[in-house]
Scaffold this active site. Structure first.
Site, mmCIF file in Angstrom:
data_model
loop_
_atom_site.group_PDB
_atom_site.id
_atom_site.type_symbol
_atom_site.label_atom_id
_atom_site.label_comp_id
_atom_site.label_asym_id
_atom_site.label_seq_id
_atom_site.Cartn_x
_atom_site.Cartn_y
_atom_site.Cartn_z
ATOM 1 N N GLU A 136 10.150 16.238 3.571
ATOM 2 C CA GLU A 136 10.306 17.499 4.278
ATOM 3 C C GLU A 136 11.329 17.355 5.411
ATOM 4 O O GLU A 136 11.960 18.327 5.826
ATOM 5 C CB GLU A 136 8.935 17.868 4.861
ATOM 6 N N PHE A 167 9.231 19.849 11.812
ATOM 7 C CA PHE A 167 8.550 19.776 10.524
ATOM 8 C C PHE A 167 7.869 21.116 10.282
ATOM 9 O O PHE A 167 7.650 21.886 11.221
ATOM 10 C CB PHE A 167 7.508 18.643 10.558
ATOM 11 N N SER A 194 -0.758 13.259 8.381
ATOM 12 C CA SER A 194 -1.641 12.302 7.715
ATOM 13 C C SER A 194 -1.362 10.879 8.160
ATOM 14 O O SER A 194 -2.287 10.074 8.279
ATOM 15 C CB SER A 194 -1.565 12.428 6.205
ATOM 16 N N SER A 247 0.835 -1.210 0.000
ATOM 17 C CA SER A 247 0.000 0.000 0.000
ATOM 18 C C SER A 247 0.861 1.248 0.000
ATOM 19 O O SER A 247 2.011 1.232 0.443
ATOM 20 C CB SER A 247 -0.880 0.037 1.245
ATOM 21 N N GLN A 286 -2.610 19.187 -2.072
ATOM 22 C CA GLN A 286 -1.299 19.641 -1.603
ATOM 23 C C GLN A 286 -0.218 19.381 -2.659
ATOM 24 O O GLN A 286 -0.125 18.277 -3.192
ATOM 25 C CB GLN A 286 -0.922 18.900 -0.323
ATOM 26 N N VAL A 335 -12.240 -3.829 -5.310
ATOM 27 C CA VAL A 335 -13.655 -3.514 -5.069
ATOM 28 C C VAL A 335 -14.206 -2.634 -6.193
ATOM 29 O O VAL A 335 -13.614 -1.609 -6.527
ATOM 30 C CB VAL A 335 -13.834 -2.829 -3.702
ATOM 31 N N ARG A 348 -2.586 20.468 4.692
ATOM 32 C CA ARG A 348 -2.184 19.500 5.705
ATOM 33 C C ARG A 348 -0.760 19.762 6.156
ATOM 34 O O ARG A 348 0.121 20.022 5.337
ATOM 35 C CB ARG A 348 -2.254 18.101 5.116
ATOM 36 N N LEU A 349 -0.515 19.677 7.442
ATOM 37 C CA LEU A 349 0.867 19.753 7.922
ATOM 38 C C LEU A 349 1.534 18.401 7.733
ATOM 39 O O LEU A 349 0.919 17.354 7.952
ATOM 40 C CB LEU A 349 0.902 20.117 9.401
ATOM 41 N N HIS A 360 0.854 15.977 -4.236
ATOM 42 C CA HIS A 360 1.326 15.073 -3.185
ATOM 43 C C HIS A 360 0.209 14.477 -2.335
ATOM 44 O O HIS A 360 0.259 13.314 -1.970
ATOM 45 C CB HIS A 360 2.296 15.832 -2.287
#
Ligand SMILES: Cc1cc2nc3c(=O)[nH]c(=O)nc-3n(C[C@H](O)[C@H](O)[C@H](O)COP(=O)(O)OP(=O)(O)OC[C@H]3O[C@@H](n4cnc5c(N)ncnc54)[C@H](O)[C@@H]3O)c2cc1C
Ligand code: FES
Lengths: 243, 575
Positions: B253, B118, B391, B40, B238, B165, B386-387, B351
């Site tokens: 990053e 970050f 995620s 994945s 993003q 699926v 998003r930082l 991204h």
């Protein structure tokens, strides 16, 4: 240098074909492209029925291991510019072909699951993390990088003759937990592989070490288990027969 | 027909975490994944995962509230605030749990989990394992799932890998299971269940220049969308500042967190010249860094007019080898440079999808028994931006919550029994669709449609957007959608037919592309990752709201939804 590579690709559908054949495709390429780019080109433009696995296209998911010009590697990492004008591609050996380069990985996963591939350890008493020193953690470098691509499994001469042999990937996984300072099942792990389908089947042929795309060095991992098994047997902790 | 109390679709971090939770409650769970779980896309995550653990010597004063505030500010106030706080307050427990299951995090000199700085974060709170954090976390969760799978006596957990699926079964707003193809055999089968947890990941491959795996086609989001479930805030895409210019492989990053510089063709650290990045420089949030890099390139200060240099040389070989070994190999393999000796050629690229399936902070929605978690979902904790490191955190926190919620729903009786004939009917509909595709008399080459879509999205729905090009892009995508029913496959066999899977998924990609463009065109403001050159300011009065797209059978209808701003008052976002 020609801007055309000739891909000779193994094709086989055991349900339909009497025997495998090689199909030849001409692929236009440019520097920076990989074998996987070439296969994608074939599937998109020439023959949609060509079956192979891929996902990350950056050498981290382990999907696309195959035999390319005599060596197992990840198709997405293998740059075309490093290969001759004719490129011969075969599926992973020691696993049955479902179709073309798409092999049945079930025996590989079965062996992986058989060796208890999870940490068996005491929970932390503080509710926070267990303490592990940087040195202890450094023991795990490399072996935790395994992407389970099965290149080693396909390259191993012992896997070819002993279908029960756990193989280099599963045995390296055993060593990954054996080396972890947080694991408390070390003797159990040694006992589990101290037998003829475990570490003693390995004849140190180094094929796995040579092909591993992530420098995991399964040969060294297996040797470490062997050494520890022998030490354990000498000290009487482990019976000579194993379990 | 197969049956499990709960079906989880997706074997990445979110799906595995959800399945483990259900299994802990002794309920049967079937996890379906089109690629083996270990393949994945979570595997590719590099830099790390955020939690206020206070392990770094500069992180002493960090807290879950500060983590929540950074997340909300980073989101340009589009995150639902209670949901963000829920995520950050669950974070330490989830990280300790990952450690207890064996995740080999890097360590501090005291032997605690190591943390690094970050972008957009007030403290170093990103826990990491060198630059392979996703790999280590995914292996750990898969190992844990295998522990449950192999130890249980009642077959509570079954993993169906390489099942794809095609359909979510919803009847009168109640979720009843899914239909999936066994890829090796090419046969469809019904999976009946009381509840379904969706965890199919992002939709990056709608774009051409993307760090995402091939598997992130957007089909995962499209399947529930076709059953009437909304897609929220999909215009917020993003763009990561540092992707290799050769093939968009990501350079984490973390490379800047460890002290890397971004330089233009004069060797200048140009971020100092822009007011929004002059203080934080390389660790300003992603949207800001990506825009300023793009500006440098557009204004002729890019290297060879095309890219920016990511310079790590001053960190020294030891630090690079210890903390960033993975991206070093990526640079060597895919760009032919060794960061120990040369700068890495990078440019921004697609991204992450902040938007996704419209679910609430308990991962549910209006369809009973349906839950979503991970990148496919929009809860929303990331809002407009998003930082980094949030995620991976979202996958394990909301994966667990989804597992809890689904298990509770099933224990409480789930839904009333359904007439079994619906399964046969839907199965034959799906069979007919696939036969039609395989035997199509059309002429259109689907890979060509895909690459045209990729170009449109790169060119017209990128970092800088404006009405004119967004409209053009939307018209072009609609034209491709018209062509789609006439696609022709090169192969007609069902068995192990990967071309067929590509062709099915293209439909979902096109519908997601349409939603991105429509949402971006309607949102006449700039917020987080969505930057409109014709509306360069944020406009809270009109657009402090979520976009929700619903399928009307052919195209998307948009509506809007309140944002939860109950904790922090929206302010101008300054770093
Ligand atoms: C290169 C890269 C680096 C990143 N680094 C970081 C980082 O350092 N920190 C961070 O916080 N985030 C990072 N991210 C983001 C983060 O990795 C992802 O958002 C997260 O891993 C997504 O996890 P997931 O479980 O939601 O989905 P995925 O891991 O994408 O899993 C999706 C699953 O769904 C399955 N699936 C999809 N469709 C179907 C279908 N139709 N049928 C059956 N199965 C299906 C797939 O097989 C797969 O198992 C990074 C992302 C990228 C691209
Ligand atoms: S596609 Fe993932 S390793 Fe090659």
């Amino acid at each position: 240098m020609s801007n055309i590579k000739t891909f000779k690709v193994f094709r086989f559908d055991p349900e339909k074909d009497k025997k495998p054949r090689f199909e030849t495709y001409k692929v236009e390429w440019k520097s920076g492209q990989t074998v996987l780019d070439g296969l994608n080109y074939i599937r998109d433009n020439i023959d949609g029925s060509l079956a192979y696995r891929s996902s990350c296209r950056e050498g981290v998911c382990g999907s696309c291991a195959m035999h390319i010009n005599g060596k197992y590697c990840l198709a997405c990492e293998q740059q075309l510019k490093e290969l001759s004008d004719t490129i011969t591609i075969r599926p992973l050996a020691n696993l049955e072909v479902i179709k073309d380069l798409f092999v049945d990985m079930a025996p590989f996963w079965k062996k992986y699951k058989a060796i208890k591939p999870y940490l068996i350890g005491k929970e932390s008493s503080t509710g926070k993390e267990r303490i592990q020193s940087q040195d202890e953690r450094a023991h795990l470098d490399k072996v935790i990088d395994c992407v389970l691509c099965a290149s080693c499994y396909a390259a191993c001469g012992m896997n070819a003759i002993d279908p029960e042999y756990l193989g280099p990937a599963a045995l390296s996984k055993v060593n990954r937990f054996f080396l972890d300072s947080r694991d408390s099942a070390k003797e159990e792990r040694l006992a589990m592989v101290a037998n003829d389908h475990g570490v003693f089947r390995c004849h140190t042929m180094f094929n796995c070490q040579i092909v591993c795309p992530k420098e995991v060095d399964p040969t060294a991992n297996i040797s470490n288990l062997k050494r520890n098994i022998i030490a354990s047997q000498m000290s009487g902790k482990l019976s000579k027969k194993g379990v | 027909m197969k049956y499990h109390s709960v079906i989880v679709v997706g074997g990445g971090l979110a799906g595995l975490r959800a399945a483990i939770e259900i299994n802990k409650k002794n309920m049967t769970v079937g996890l379906i994944s089109k690629i083996h779980p270990i393949r994945s896309h979570s595997i590719a995550a590099q830099g790390g995962v955020n939690a206020a653990l206070n392990n770094h010597h500069r992180g002493y004063y960090d807290s879950i509230e500060k983590h929540a505030f950074d997340t909300i500010k980073g989101s340009d106030y589009l995150a639902d605030q209670k949901a963000a706080l829920k995520m950050t307050s669950n974070a330490p427990e989830r990280i300790y749990e990952m450690e207890s299951w064996g995740c080999p995090f890097s360590r501090t000199p005291e032997g605690k989990i190591a943390q690094r700085p970050f972008g957009g974060a007030g403290f170093p709170r990103t826990c990491y394992s060198a630059d392979k954090t996703g790999h280590m976390m995914l292996h750990t969760l898969y190992e844990t799932a295998v522990r449950f799978e192999t130890q249980n006596e009642r077959n509570e957990m079954t993993i169906y890998d390489e099942w794809f699926v095609t359909r979510l079964i919803v009847d009168n707003d109640v979720c009843r299971g899914v239909i999936a193809i066994n890829i090796a055999k090419g046969e469809l089968e019904v999976f009946r269940s009381e509840a379904v947890i969706w965890a199919t990941g992002g939709t990056g491959r709608v774009y051409g220049k993307t760090s995402n795996a091939y598997s992130n086609t957007g089909w995962g989001m499209a399947v529930p969308y076709y059953e009437g479930i909304g897609i929220k805030d999909l215009e917020f895409i993003q763009f990561h500042p540092t992707e290799l210019i050769t093939n968009n492989v990501l350079i984490t990053e973390g490379a800047r967190g460890e002290g890397g510089y971004l330089v233009n063709n004069k060797g200048e650290r140009f971020l100092a010249n822009y007011p929004d990045s002059s203080k934080a420089l390389e660790v300003a949030p992603r949207d800001i860094v990506a825009r300023n890099m793009k500006r440098e390139i557009l204004e002729g200060r890019g290297i060879n007019d095309k890219y920016i240099g990511l310079d790590l040389r001053h960190l020294g070989a030891k630090r690079i080898l210890e903390r960033l070994p993975g991206i070093r190999m990526h640079s060597i393999h895919f760009a032919g440079v060794d960061p120990i000796n040369d700068f890495i050629p990078v440019a921004p690229g697609q991204h992450y999808t902040m938007g996704g399936i419209n679910v609430n902070e308990t991962t549910g929605c209006e369809v009973k028994g349906f839950y979503a978690a991970g990148e496919c979902s929009c809860i929303s904790v990331h809002g407009a931006n998003r930082l980094g490191g949030n995620s991976l955190l979202e996958t394990i926190t909301f994966g667990k919550i989804a597992g809890d919620e689904a298990a509770n729903y099933v224990s409480a009786g789930g839904s009333s029994p359904v007439n079994a004939s619906i399964y046969d009917k839907i199965l034959s509909e799906e069979e007919a669709k696939i036969n039609d595709l395989l035997n199509s008399k059309g002429k259109e080459a689907h890979p060509k449609i895909r690459s045209e879509m990729n170009n449109i999205m790169d060119e017209k729905a990128g970092i800088f957007r404006e009405a004119k090009t967004l409209k053009e892009g939307l018209d072009e995508i609609m034209a491709l959608k018209e062509k789609y029913p006439n696609i022709k496959l090169l192969s007609s066999n069902k068995k192990a037919n990967f071309e067929l899977l590509d062709a099915i998924q293209l439909k979902g990609s096109l519908d997601m592309a349409e939603i991105i463009l429509k949402g971006a065109l309607n949102r006449e403001e700039s917020r987080g990752s969505h930057f409109r050159t014709d509306f360069p300011k944020r406009n809270d009065e009109k657009y402090l709201k979520h976009t929700v797209a619903k399928w009307n059978g052919k195209t998307a209808d948009l509506s809007y939804k309140e944002v939860d701003i109950s904790i922090y008052e929206p302010k101008e976002r300054k770093y």
